[in-house]
Design a protein around this motif. Structure first.
Motif, PDB file in Angstrom:
ATOM      1  N   ASN A 333      15.370   8.313  16.330  1.00 40.94           N
ATOM      2  CA  ASN A 333      14.258   9.242  16.563  1.00 40.94           C
ATOM      3  C   ASN A 333      12.888   8.575  16.579  1.00 40.94           C
ATOM      4  OD1 ASN A 333      15.628  11.626  16.971  1.00 40.94           O
ATOM      5  ND2 ASN A 333      15.469  12.340  14.859  1.00 40.94           N
ATOM      6  N   VAL A 334      12.834   7.263  16.351  1.00 35.51           N
ATOM      7  CA  VAL A 334      11.535   6.613  16.201  1.00 35.51           C
ATOM      8  C   VAL A 334      10.720   6.644  17.491  1.00 35.51           C
ATOM      9  CG1 VAL A 334      12.316   4.290  16.814  1.00 35.51           C
ATOM     10  CG2 VAL A 334      10.393   4.568  15.285  1.00 35.51           C
ATOM     11  N   ASN A 335       9.416   6.765  17.313  1.00 36.71           N
ATOM     12  CA  ASN A 335       8.463   6.734  18.424  1.00 36.71           C
ATOM     13  C   ASN A 335       7.743   5.390  18.398  1.00 36.71           C
ATOM     14  OD1 ASN A 335       6.100   6.988  20.022  1.00 36.71           O
ATOM     15  ND2 ASN A 335       6.129   9.196  19.792  1.00 36.71           N
ATOM     16  N   PHE A 336       8.072   4.515  19.332  1.00 36.02           N
ATOM     17  CA  PHE A 336       7.510   3.161  19.316  1.00 36.02           C
ATOM     18  C   PHE A 336       6.001   3.147  19.543  1.00 36.02           C
ATOM     19  CE2 PHE A 336      11.982   2.340  20.127  1.00 36.02           C
ATOM     20  CZ  PHE A 336      12.224   1.273  19.286  1.00 36.02           C
ATOM     21  N   LYS A 337       5.508   4.072  20.351  1.00 34.61           N
ATOM     22  CA  LYS A 337       4.068   4.138  20.583  1.00 34.61           C
ATOM     23  C   LYS A 337       3.322   4.466  19.299  1.00 34.61           C
ATOM     24  CE  LYS A 337       4.268   5.471  25.478  1.00 34.61           C
ATOM     25  NZ  LYS A 337       3.959   6.534  26.487  1.00 34.61           N
ATOM     26  N   ALA A 338       3.894   5.364  18.510  1.00 36.21           N
ATOM     27  CA  ALA A 338       3.270   5.743  17.241  1.00 36.21           C
ATOM     28  C   ALA A 338       3.240   4.562  16.273  1.00 36.21           C
ATOM     29  CB  ALA A 338       4.018   6.920  16.613  1.00 36.21           C
ATOM     30  N   ILE A 339       4.332   3.782  16.261  1.00 43.36           N
ATOM     31  CA  ILE A 339       4.381   2.607  15.390  1.00 43.36           C
ATOM     32  C   ILE A 339       3.320   1.590  15.795  1.00 43.36           C
ATOM     33  CG2 ILE A 339       5.759   0.565  14.811  1.00 43.36           C
ATOM     34  CD1 ILE A 339       8.191   2.272  14.680  1.00 43.36           C
ATOM     35  N   ALA A 340       3.223   1.332  17.094  1.00 44.51           N
ATOM     36  CA  ALA A 340       2.231   0.380  17.589  1.00 44.51           C
ATOM     37  C   ALA A 340       0.813   0.836  17.265  1.00 44.51           C
ATOM     38  CB  ALA A 340       2.399   0.194  19.092  1.00 44.51           C
ATOM     39  N   LYS A 341       0.603   2.136  17.301  1.00 44.19           N
ATOM     40  CA  LYS A 341      -0.733   2.686  17.073  1.00 44.19           C
ATOM     41  C   LYS A 341      -1.130   2.664  15.600  1.00 44.19           C
ATOM     42  CE  LYS A 341      -3.476   6.857  17.928  1.00 44.19           C
ATOM     43  NZ  LYS A 341      -3.449   8.252  18.460  1.00 44.19           N
ATOM     44  N   THR A 342      -0.175   2.945  14.710  1.00 44.58           N
ATOM     45  CA  THR A 342      -0.521   3.134  13.298  1.00 44.58           C
ATOM     46  C   THR A 342      -0.075   1.999  12.376  1.00 44.58           C
ATOM     47  OG1 THR A 342       1.550   4.346  12.875  1.00 44.58           O
ATOM     48  CG2 THR A 342      -0.372   5.641  13.566  1.00 44.58           C
ATOM     49  N   GLY A 343       0.661   1.023  12.903  1.00 41.71           N
ATOM     50  CA  GLY A 343       1.299   0.055  12.021  1.00 41.71           C
ATOM     51  C   GLY A 343       0.508  -1.179  11.641  1.00 41.71           C
ATOM     52  N   VAL A 344      -0.533  -1.537  12.394  1.00 43.95           N
ATOM     53  CA  VAL A 344      -1.206  -2.818  12.170  1.00 43.95           C
ATOM     54  C   VAL A 344      -1.931  -2.863  10.823  1.00 43.95           C
ATOM     55  CG1 VAL A 344      -2.949  -4.413  13.027  1.00 43.95           C
ATOM     56  CG2 VAL A 344      -1.444  -3.240  14.638  1.00 43.95           C
ATOM     57  N   LYS A 345      -2.744  -1.850  10.537  1.00 45.30           N
ATOM     58  CA  LYS A 345      -3.527  -1.854   9.295  1.00 45.30           C
ATOM     59  C   LYS A 345      -2.653  -1.819   8.054  1.00 45.30           C
ATOM     60  CE  LYS A 345      -7.818   0.054  11.179  1.00 45.30           C
ATOM     61  NZ  LYS A 345      -8.760   1.215  11.149  1.00 45.30           N
ATOM     62  N   PRO A 346      -1.645  -0.942   7.989  1.00 40.42           N
ATOM     63  CA  PRO A 346      -0.780  -0.983   6.799  1.00 40.42           C
ATOM     64  C   PRO A 346       0.022  -2.278   6.678  1.00 40.42           C
ATOM     65  CG  PRO A 346       0.004   0.663   8.379  1.00 40.42           C
ATOM     66  CD  PRO A 346      -1.347   0.233   8.825  1.00 40.42           C
ATOM     67  N   LEU A 347       0.322  -2.935   7.804  1.00 40.64           N
ATOM     68  CA  LEU A 347       1.006  -4.230   7.763  1.00 40.64           C
ATOM     69  C   LEU A 347       0.117  -5.267   7.077  1.00 40.64           C
ATOM     70  CD1 LEU A 347       3.448  -5.986   8.724  1.00 40.64           C
ATOM     71  CD2 LEU A 347       2.098  -6.515  10.750  1.00 40.64           C
ATOM     72  N   ILE A 348      -1.167  -5.288   7.444  1.00 42.74           N
ATOM     73  CA  ILE A 348      -2.125  -6.215   6.827  1.00 42.74           C
ATOM     74  C   ILE A 348      -2.285  -5.894   5.344  1.00 42.74           C
ATOM     75  CG2 ILE A 348      -4.543  -6.970   6.808  1.00 42.74           C
ATOM     76  CD1 ILE A 348      -4.573  -6.386   9.859  1.00 42.74           C
ATOM     77  N   ALA A 349      -2.388  -4.594   5.030  1.00 42.73           N
ATOM     78  CA  ALA A 349      -2.545  -4.176   3.633  1.00 42.73           C
ATOM     79  C   ALA A 349      -1.342  -4.605   2.797  1.00 42.73           C
ATOM     80  CB  ALA A 349      -2.733  -2.660   3.566  1.00 42.73           C
ATOM     81  N   SER A 350      -0.134  -4.430   3.346  1.00 41.83           N
ATOM     82  CA  SER A 350       1.076  -4.823   2.625  1.00 41.83           C
ATOM     83  C   SER A 350       1.139  -6.336   2.441  1.00 41.83           C
ATOM     84  CB  SER A 350       2.319  -4.334   3.378  1.00 41.83           C
ATOM     85  OG  SER A 350       3.491  -4.665   2.666  1.00 41.83           O
ATOM     86  N   PHE A 351       0.674  -7.079   3.422  1.00 44.02           N
ATOM     87  CA  PHE A 351       0.653  -8.543   3.314  1.00 44.02           C
ATOM     88  C   PHE A 351      -0.263  -8.985   2.174  1.00 44.02           C
ATOM     89  CE2 PHE A 351      -1.284 -12.656   4.537  1.00 44.02           C
ATOM     90  CZ  PHE A 351      -0.138 -13.440   4.513  1.00 44.02           C
ATOM     91  N   ILE A 352      -1.463  -8.414   2.125  1.00 47.03           N
ATOM     92  CA  ILE A 352      -2.412  -8.753   1.054  1.00 47.03           C
ATOM     93  C   ILE A 352      -1.832  -8.359  -0.308  1.00 47.03           C
ATOM     94  CG2 ILE A 352      -4.706  -8.262   0.093  1.00 47.03           C
ATOM     95  CD1 ILE A 352      -5.626  -7.731   3.015  1.00 47.03           C
ATOM     96  N   ALA A 353      -1.282  -7.141  -0.370  1.00 43.67           N
ATOM     97  CA  ALA A 353      -0.714  -6.660  -1.630  1.00 43.67           C
ATOM     98  C   ALA A 353       0.475  -7.509  -2.062  1.00 43.67           C
ATOM     99  CB  ALA A 353      -0.294  -5.199  -1.486  1.00 43.67           C
ATOM    100  N   SER A 354       1.264  -7.994  -1.100  1.00 50.03           N
ATOM    101  CA  SER A 354       2.433  -8.818  -1.434  1.00 50.03           C
ATOM    102  C   SER A 354       2.004 -10.146  -2.059  1.00 50.03           C
ATOM    103  CB  SER A 354       3.275  -9.066  -0.182  1.00 50.03           C
ATOM    104  OG  SER A 354       3.823  -7.855   0.310  1.00 50.03           O
ATOM    105  N   ILE A 355       0.902 -10.705  -1.573  1.00 47.12           N
ATOM    106  CA  ILE A 355       0.363 -11.933  -2.175  1.00 47.12           C
ATOM    107  C   ILE A 355      -0.051 -11.659  -3.619  1.00 47.12           C
ATOM    108  CG2 ILE A 355      -1.513 -13.617  -2.090  1.00 47.12           C
ATOM    109  CD1 ILE A 355      -1.508 -13.306   0.964  1.00 47.12           C
ATOM    110  N   ILE A 356      -0.772 -10.550  -3.823  1.00 49.11           N
ATOM    111  CA  ILE A 356      -1.213 -10.174  -5.171  1.00 49.11           C
ATOM    112  C   ILE A 356       0.001  -9.953  -6.076  1.00 49.11           C
ATOM    113  CG2 ILE A 356      -2.406  -8.389  -6.512  1.00 49.11           C
ATOM    114  CD1 ILE A 356      -4.210  -7.962  -4.026  1.00 49.11           C
TER     115      ILE A 356
END
Length: 369
Positions: A333-356
Protein backbone atom coordinates in the motif's frame (compact mmCIF):
# COMPACT_ATOMS: atom_id res chain seq x y z
CA UNK A 1 -23.44 -10.24 17.14
CA UNK A 2 -24.83 -11.75 13.95
CA UNK A 3 -24.47 -8.44 12.17
CA UNK A 4 -20.90 -8.08 13.43
CA UNK A 5 -19.95 -11.58 12.20
CA UNK A 6 -21.68 -11.01 8.86
CA UNK A 7 -19.85 -7.71 8.36
CA UNK A 8 -16.40 -9.21 9.07
CA UNK A 9 -17.09 -12.37 7.08
CA UNK A 10 -17.99 -10.21 4.09
CA UNK A 11 -14.78 -8.22 4.51
CA UNK A 12 -12.52 -11.22 4.97
CA UNK A 13 -14.01 -13.73 2.52
CA UNK A 14 -12.92 -11.97 -0.67
CA UNK A 15 -10.67 -12.86 -3.60
CA UNK A 16 -8.52 -9.84 -2.79
CA UNK A 17 -7.99 -11.02 0.79
CA UNK A 18 -6.94 -14.47 -0.41
CA UNK A 19 -4.58 -12.93 -2.98
CA UNK A 20 -2.91 -10.55 -0.50
CA UNK A 21 -2.67 -13.28 2.16
CA UNK A 22 -0.88 -15.61 -0.28
CA UNK A 23 1.44 -12.85 -1.55
CA UNK A 24 2.37 -11.56 1.92
CA UNK A 25 2.91 -15.08 3.30
CA UNK A 26 5.17 -15.88 0.35
CA UNK A 27 7.08 -12.60 0.83
CA UNK A 28 7.54 -13.44 4.53
CA UNK A 29 8.80 -16.96 3.89
CA UNK A 30 11.24 -15.63 1.27
CA UNK A 31 12.37 -12.99 3.77
CA UNK A 32 12.96 -15.59 6.49
CA UNK A 33 14.92 -17.76 4.05
CA UNK A 34 16.97 -14.86 2.65
CA UNK A 35 17.81 -13.51 6.14
CA UNK A 36 19.84 -16.67 6.82
CA UNK A 37 22.52 -15.52 4.36
CA UNK A 38 25.39 -13.47 5.72
CA UNK A 39 24.92 -10.45 3.47
CA UNK A 40 21.17 -10.18 4.18
CA UNK A 41 21.16 -11.20 7.85
CA UNK A 42 21.76 -7.63 8.95
CA UNK A 43 18.54 -6.51 7.24
CA UNK A 44 16.37 -9.16 8.86
CA UNK A 45 13.34 -11.04 7.57
CA UNK A 46 10.84 -8.24 8.33
CA UNK A 47 12.61 -5.57 6.32
CA UNK A 48 13.11 -7.99 3.42
CA UNK A 49 9.37 -8.78 3.50
CA UNK A 50 8.60 -5.05 3.45
CA UNK A 51 10.87 -4.54 0.43
CA UNK A 52 9.25 -7.45 -1.42
CA UNK A 53 5.81 -5.96 -0.72
CA UNK A 54 6.95 -2.61 -2.09
CA UNK A 55 8.14 -4.28 -5.30
CA UNK A 56 5.10 -6.55 -5.69
CA UNK A 57 2.67 -3.62 -5.69
CA UNK A 58 3.73 -2.78 -9.26
CA UNK A 59 2.65 -6.06 -10.94
CA UNK A 60 -0.51 -6.06 -8.79
CA UNK A 61 -1.44 -2.64 -10.13
CA UNK A 62 -0.39 -3.45 -13.68
CA UNK A 63 -2.09 -6.83 -14.02
CA UNK A 64 -4.80 -7.11 -11.39
CA UNK A 65 -6.24 -3.76 -10.31
CA UNK A 66 -5.66 -1.81 -13.54
CA UNK A 67 -8.87 -0.02 -14.65
CA UNK A 68 -10.85 -1.81 -11.93
CA UNK A 69 -11.61 0.49 -8.95
CA UNK A 70 -13.44 -2.26 -7.09
CA UNK A 71 -10.47 -4.61 -7.19
CA UNK A 72 -8.12 -1.75 -6.24
CA UNK A 73 -10.28 -0.90 -3.22
CA UNK A 74 -10.41 -4.59 -2.25
CA UNK A 75 -6.62 -4.93 -2.41
CA UNK A 76 -6.12 -1.77 -0.36
CA UNK A 77 -8.61 -2.91 2.28
CA UNK A 78 -7.16 -6.43 2.46
CA UNK A 79 -3.58 -5.18 2.79
CA UNK A 80 -4.64 -2.62 5.39
CA UNK A 81 -6.50 -5.23 7.44
CA UNK A 82 -3.57 -7.68 7.43
CA UNK A 83 -1.11 -4.90 8.30
CA UNK A 84 -3.27 -3.75 11.21
CA UNK A 85 -4.41 -7.02 12.79
CA UNK A 86 -1.43 -9.26 12.05
CA UNK A 87 0.97 -6.63 13.36
CA UNK A 88 -0.75 -6.55 16.73
CA UNK A 89 -0.95 -10.35 16.97
CA UNK A 90 2.70 -10.63 15.92
CA UNK A 91 3.80 -8.21 18.66
CA UNK A 92 1.79 -10.21 21.22
CA UNK A 93 3.58 -13.40 20.11
CA UNK A 94 6.92 -11.55 20.21
CA UNK A 95 6.45 -11.41 23.98
CA UNK A 96 7.33 -15.11 24.16
CA UNK A 97 10.86 -14.10 23.15
CA UNK A 98 11.24 -11.98 26.29
CA UNK A 99 12.71 -14.07 29.07
CA UNK A 100 11.73 -11.90 32.05
CA UNK A 101 13.87 -13.97 34.43
CA UNK A 102 16.96 -13.25 32.32
CA UNK A 103 16.08 -9.54 32.13
CA UNK A 104 15.50 -9.18 35.85
CA UNK A 105 18.59 -11.16 36.88
CA UNK A 106 21.51 -11.09 34.43
CA UNK A 107 20.08 -8.01 32.75
CA UNK A 108 19.03 -6.19 35.94
CA UNK A 109 21.62 -3.48 35.35
CA UNK A 110 20.48 -3.08 31.75
CA UNK A 111 16.80 -2.31 32.51
CA UNK A 112 17.25 1.13 34.14
CA UNK A 113 19.92 2.01 31.59
CA UNK A 114 17.56 0.95 28.78
CA UNK A 115 14.85 3.17 30.24
CA UNK A 116 17.30 6.09 30.30
CA UNK A 117 18.55 5.43 26.76
CA UNK A 118 15.04 5.11 25.32
CA UNK A 119 13.73 8.22 27.10
CA UNK A 120 16.62 10.44 26.04
CA UNK A 121 16.68 9.14 22.46
CA UNK A 122 12.93 9.52 21.90
CA UNK A 123 12.94 13.07 23.29
CA UNK A 124 16.08 14.14 21.39
CA UNK A 125 14.96 12.61 18.08
CA UNK A 126 11.49 14.13 18.37
CA UNK A 127 12.95 17.55 19.20
CA UNK A 128 15.32 17.41 16.20
CA UNK A 129 12.48 16.31 13.90
CA UNK A 130 10.16 19.09 15.06
CA UNK A 131 12.98 21.66 14.89
CA UNK A 132 13.48 20.63 11.27
CA UNK A 133 9.75 21.07 10.57
CA UNK A 134 8.75 17.39 10.48
CA UNK A 135 5.04 16.63 11.07
CA UNK A 136 4.32 15.44 14.68
CA UNK A 137 3.05 12.02 13.52
CA UNK A 138 6.14 11.28 11.47
CA UNK A 139 8.35 12.73 14.21
CA UNK A 140 7.03 10.46 16.97
CA UNK A 141 7.15 7.33 14.77
CA UNK A 142 10.77 7.98 13.74
CA UNK A 143 11.69 8.87 17.34
CA UNK A 144 10.30 5.63 18.76
CA UNK A 145 11.73 3.51 15.95
CA UNK A 146 15.15 5.04 16.55
CA UNK A 147 14.97 4.87 20.33
CA UNK A 148 13.32 1.50 20.96
CA UNK A 149 13.32 -1.37 18.46
CA UNK A 150 12.90 -0.28 14.86
CA UNK A 151 9.92 -1.49 12.80
CA UNK A 152 8.11 -3.17 15.71
CA UNK A 153 8.31 0.07 17.71
CA UNK A 154 7.04 2.15 14.78
CA UNK A 155 4.05 -0.12 14.33
CA UNK A 156 3.44 -0.61 18.03
CA UNK A 157 3.40 3.13 18.73
CA UNK A 158 1.35 3.74 15.59
CA UNK A 159 -1.29 1.46 17.10
CA UNK A 160 -1.48 3.90 20.03
CA UNK A 161 -2.28 6.84 17.76
CA UNK A 162 -5.76 7.59 16.50
CA UNK A 163 -6.15 9.78 13.42
CA UNK A 164 -9.17 10.91 11.47
CA UNK A 165 -10.28 8.67 8.55
CA UNK A 166 -8.99 11.21 6.02
CA UNK A 167 -5.46 10.87 7.50
CA UNK A 168 -5.34 7.06 7.56
CA UNK A 169 -3.56 6.90 4.21
CA UNK A 170 -1.06 9.52 5.36
CA UNK A 171 -0.47 7.54 8.55
CA UNK A 172 0.26 4.37 6.57
CA UNK A 173 2.79 6.22 4.42
CA UNK A 174 4.41 7.70 7.53
CA UNK A 175 4.68 4.21 9.02
CA UNK A 176 6.49 2.84 5.97
CA UNK A 177 8.74 5.89 5.76
CA UNK A 178 9.68 5.64 9.44
CA UNK A 179 10.36 1.90 9.10
CA UNK A 180 12.55 2.50 6.04
CA UNK A 181 14.48 5.21 7.89
CA UNK A 182 15.25 3.13 10.97
CA UNK A 183 16.14 0.15 8.77
CA UNK A 184 18.64 2.24 6.81
CA UNK A 185 20.12 3.85 9.94
CA UNK A 186 20.32 0.55 11.81
CA UNK A 187 22.10 -1.16 8.93
CA UNK A 188 24.63 1.67 8.51
CA UNK A 189 25.43 1.89 12.22
CA UNK A 190 25.60 -1.89 12.66
CA UNK A 191 28.30 -2.08 9.99
CA UNK A 192 30.13 0.90 11.51
CA UNK A 193 30.06 -0.58 15.01
CA UNK A 194 31.31 -3.97 13.84
CA UNK A 195 34.25 -2.18 12.18
CA UNK A 196 35.04 0.48 14.81
CA UNK A 197 34.21 -0.88 18.30
CA UNK A 198 37.02 -3.51 18.31
CA UNK A 199 39.50 -0.64 17.81
CA UNK A 200 38.45 1.21 20.99
CA UNK A 201 39.98 -1.20 23.55
CA UNK A 202 36.57 -2.05 25.04
CA UNK A 203 35.61 -5.25 26.84
CA UNK A 204 33.15 -7.72 25.32
CA UNK A 205 30.31 -6.67 27.68
CA UNK A 206 30.94 -3.02 26.80
CA UNK A 207 30.86 -3.70 23.05
CA UNK A 208 27.71 -5.78 23.40
CA UNK A 209 26.03 -3.11 25.53
CA UNK A 210 26.75 -0.44 22.91
CA UNK A 211 25.42 -2.63 20.10
CA UNK A 212 22.25 -3.62 21.96
CA UNK A 213 21.69 -0.13 23.29
CA UNK A 214 22.22 1.84 20.10
CA UNK A 215 21.08 -0.30 17.15
CA UNK A 216 17.48 -0.12 16.00
CA UNK A 217 16.17 -3.50 14.82
CA UNK A 218 16.60 -6.69 16.85
CA UNK A 219 18.24 -8.13 13.71
CA UNK A 220 20.79 -5.29 13.75
CA UNK A 221 21.72 -5.89 17.40
CA UNK A 222 21.96 -9.67 16.92
CA UNK A 223 24.08 -9.34 13.77
CA UNK A 224 26.41 -6.78 15.39
CA UNK A 225 26.71 -8.85 18.57
CA UNK A 226 27.72 -11.89 16.56
CA UNK A 227 30.13 -9.80 14.49
CA UNK A 228 31.80 -8.43 17.63
CA UNK A 229 31.94 -11.75 19.48
CA UNK A 230 35.34 -12.96 20.70
CA UNK A 231 36.39 -15.51 23.33
CA UNK A 232 35.94 -14.19 26.89
CA UNK A 233 37.34 -15.18 30.30
CA UNK A 234 35.25 -17.60 32.37
CA UNK A 235 32.33 -15.86 34.05
CA UNK A 236 32.29 -12.88 31.68
CA UNK A 237 29.38 -12.21 29.32
CA UNK A 238 30.32 -12.10 25.64
CA UNK A 239 29.27 -9.35 23.21
CA UNK A 240 26.47 -11.36 21.56
CA UNK A 241 24.78 -12.22 24.88
CA UNK A 242 25.06 -8.67 26.21
CA UNK A 243 23.74 -7.22 22.93
CA UNK A 244 20.68 -9.50 23.16
CA UNK A 245 20.01 -8.64 26.81
CA UNK A 246 20.30 -4.90 26.25
CA UNK A 247 18.21 -5.02 23.09
CA UNK A 248 15.43 -6.99 24.79
CA UNK A 249 15.54 -4.51 27.68
CA UNK A 250 14.78 -1.77 25.17
CA UNK A 251 12.03 -3.88 23.59
CA UNK A 252 10.36 -4.09 27.00
CA UNK A 253 10.24 -0.28 27.09
CA UNK A 254 7.88 -0.38 24.09
CA UNK A 255 4.99 -1.25 26.42
CA UNK A 256 5.42 1.87 28.55
CA UNK A 257 6.22 4.19 25.66
CA UNK A 258 3.13 3.05 23.71
CA UNK A 259 0.86 3.85 26.65
CA UNK A 260 2.52 7.23 27.26
CA UNK A 261 2.33 8.14 23.57
CA UNK A 262 -1.38 7.18 23.47
CA UNK A 263 -2.16 9.58 26.32
CA UNK A 264 0.14 12.33 25.02
CA UNK A 265 -1.23 12.15 21.47
CA UNK A 266 -4.80 12.33 22.73
CA UNK A 267 -3.99 15.43 24.79
CA UNK A 268 -1.94 17.26 22.15
CA UNK A 269 -2.85 16.12 18.66
CA UNK A 270 -6.02 14.00 18.57
CA UNK A 271 -8.47 14.93 15.80
CA UNK A 272 -10.92 12.11 16.58
CA UNK A 273 -14.08 12.79 18.54
CA UNK A 274 -16.60 10.34 19.89
CA UNK A 275 -20.34 10.80 20.41
CA UNK A 276 -20.95 13.83 22.61
CA UNK A 277 -17.63 15.41 21.60
CA UNK A 278 -15.56 13.22 23.95
CA UNK A 279 -12.24 11.85 22.77
CA UNK A 280 -11.29 8.25 23.37
CA UNK A 281 -7.65 7.36 23.98
CA UNK A 282 -6.39 4.67 21.58
CA UNK A 283 -5.03 2.54 24.41
CA UNK A 284 -2.69 -0.14 23.02
CA UNK A 285 -4.41 -3.15 24.59
CA UNK A 286 -2.30 -5.53 22.54
CA UNK A 287 0.69 -4.42 24.64
CA UNK A 288 -0.93 -6.07 27.64
CA UNK A 289 -0.97 -9.24 25.54
CA UNK A 290 2.75 -8.71 24.91
CA UNK A 291 3.42 -8.59 28.67
CA UNK A 292 1.14 -11.60 29.25
CA UNK A 293 2.96 -13.78 26.70
CA UNK A 294 6.32 -12.71 28.17
CA UNK A 295 5.14 -13.79 31.63
CA UNK A 296 3.63 -17.06 30.32
CA UNK A 297 6.74 -17.89 28.30
CA UNK A 298 9.05 -17.20 31.26
CA UNK A 299 6.88 -19.30 33.58
CA UNK A 300 6.85 -22.25 31.18
CA UNK A 301 10.63 -22.05 30.67
CA UNK A 302 11.08 -22.25 34.44
CA UNK A 303 8.53 -24.95 35.22
CA UNK A 304 8.51 -27.02 32.01
CA UNK A 305 12.03 -26.87 30.48
CA UNK A 306 10.91 -29.22 27.70
CA UNK A 307 8.63 -26.44 26.39
CA UNK A 308 11.62 -24.27 25.43
CA UNK A 309 11.48 -25.23 21.76
CA UNK A 310 7.75 -24.50 21.51
CA UNK A 311 8.02 -21.17 23.38
CA UNK A 312 10.99 -20.06 21.28
CA UNK A 313 9.13 -20.99 18.08
CA UNK A 314 6.09 -18.89 19.10
CA UNK A 315 8.26 -15.87 19.89
CA UNK A 316 10.52 -16.49 16.92
CA UNK A 317 9.32 -17.91 13.61
CA UNK A 318 5.56 -17.83 14.30
CA UNK A 319 5.70 -14.19 15.45
CA UNK A 320 7.93 -13.42 12.48
CA UNK A 321 5.37 -14.84 10.03
CA UNK A 322 2.60 -12.56 11.31
CA UNK A 323 4.88 -9.53 11.54
CA UNK A 324 6.36 -10.25 8.11
CA UNK A 325 2.90 -10.47 6.51
CA UNK A 326 1.99 -7.16 8.15
CA UNK A 327 5.19 -5.56 6.80
CA UNK A 328 4.66 -6.92 3.29
CA UNK A 329 1.08 -5.59 3.37
CA UNK A 330 2.39 -2.16 4.31
CA UNK A 331 4.75 -2.33 1.36
CA UNK A 332 1.88 -3.16 -1.02
CA UNK A 333 0.00 0.00 0.00
CA UNK A 334 2.98 2.35 0.19
CA UNK A 335 2.96 5.62 -1.72
CA UNK A 336 6.47 6.24 -3.05
CA UNK A 337 5.78 9.88 -3.87
CA UNK A 338 4.77 10.52 -0.27
CA UNK A 339 7.96 8.87 0.99
CA UNK A 340 10.12 10.96 -1.32
CA UNK A 341 8.31 14.10 -0.23
CA UNK A 342 8.36 13.56 3.54
CA UNK A 343 11.32 11.28 4.19
CA UNK A 344 14.45 13.43 3.83
CA UNK A 345 14.20 15.55 7.00
CA UNK A 346 13.33 12.68 9.36
CA UNK A 347 16.15 10.64 7.78
CA UNK A 348 18.64 13.41 8.67
CA UNK A 349 17.12 13.74 12.15
CA UNK A 350 17.43 9.98 12.75
CA UNK A 351 21.04 10.04 11.55
CA UNK A 352 21.95 12.81 14.00
CA UNK A 353 20.05 11.11 16.82
CA UNK A 354 21.73 7.77 16.04
CA UNK A 355 25.16 9.37 16.49
CA UNK A 356 24.04 10.83 19.83
CA UNK A 357 22.64 7.43 20.83
CA UNK A 358 25.94 5.66 20.15
CA UNK A 359 27.84 8.27 22.18
CA UNK A 360 25.40 7.92 25.11
CA UNK A 361 25.73 4.12 25.05
CA UNK A 362 29.52 4.35 24.84
CA UNK A 363 29.57 6.60 27.94
CA UNK A 364 27.22 4.31 29.89
CA UNK A 365 29.21 1.22 28.86
CA UNK A 366 32.45 2.73 30.18
CA UNK A 367 30.78 3.90 33.41
CA UNK A 368 28.78 0.79 34.31
CA UNK A 369 30.56 -2.15 32.68
Amino acid sequence: MKEFCRKWAKRIATKQMALIAIITLTATLIGMWAARFEGLKILGALIIALLIGMVVQFPIRAWYTKDDPQRAAGVKDAAGLIANKFLRFGIILLGFKLNLELLFTTGAKCLPLAALVVTVTVFVTYWICRWMGVDPLMAILVSCGTGICGAAAVMGVSGSIKVSPKRESEKENDEVTAIAIVAIMGTIFALLEIAILPLLNLTQPQEGFIAGGSLHEIAHAVAAGEGLNRPVPAGQVDAATMANIMKLSRVLMLVFVSIIVAIWWDKRHSEVTEVGGKRKVAFPWFMLGFIATAAIGTLFLQTVPASAGFINALGGNVAKIFLGMAMASLGINVNFKAIAKTGVKPLIASFIASIILVLICWGLAVLFF
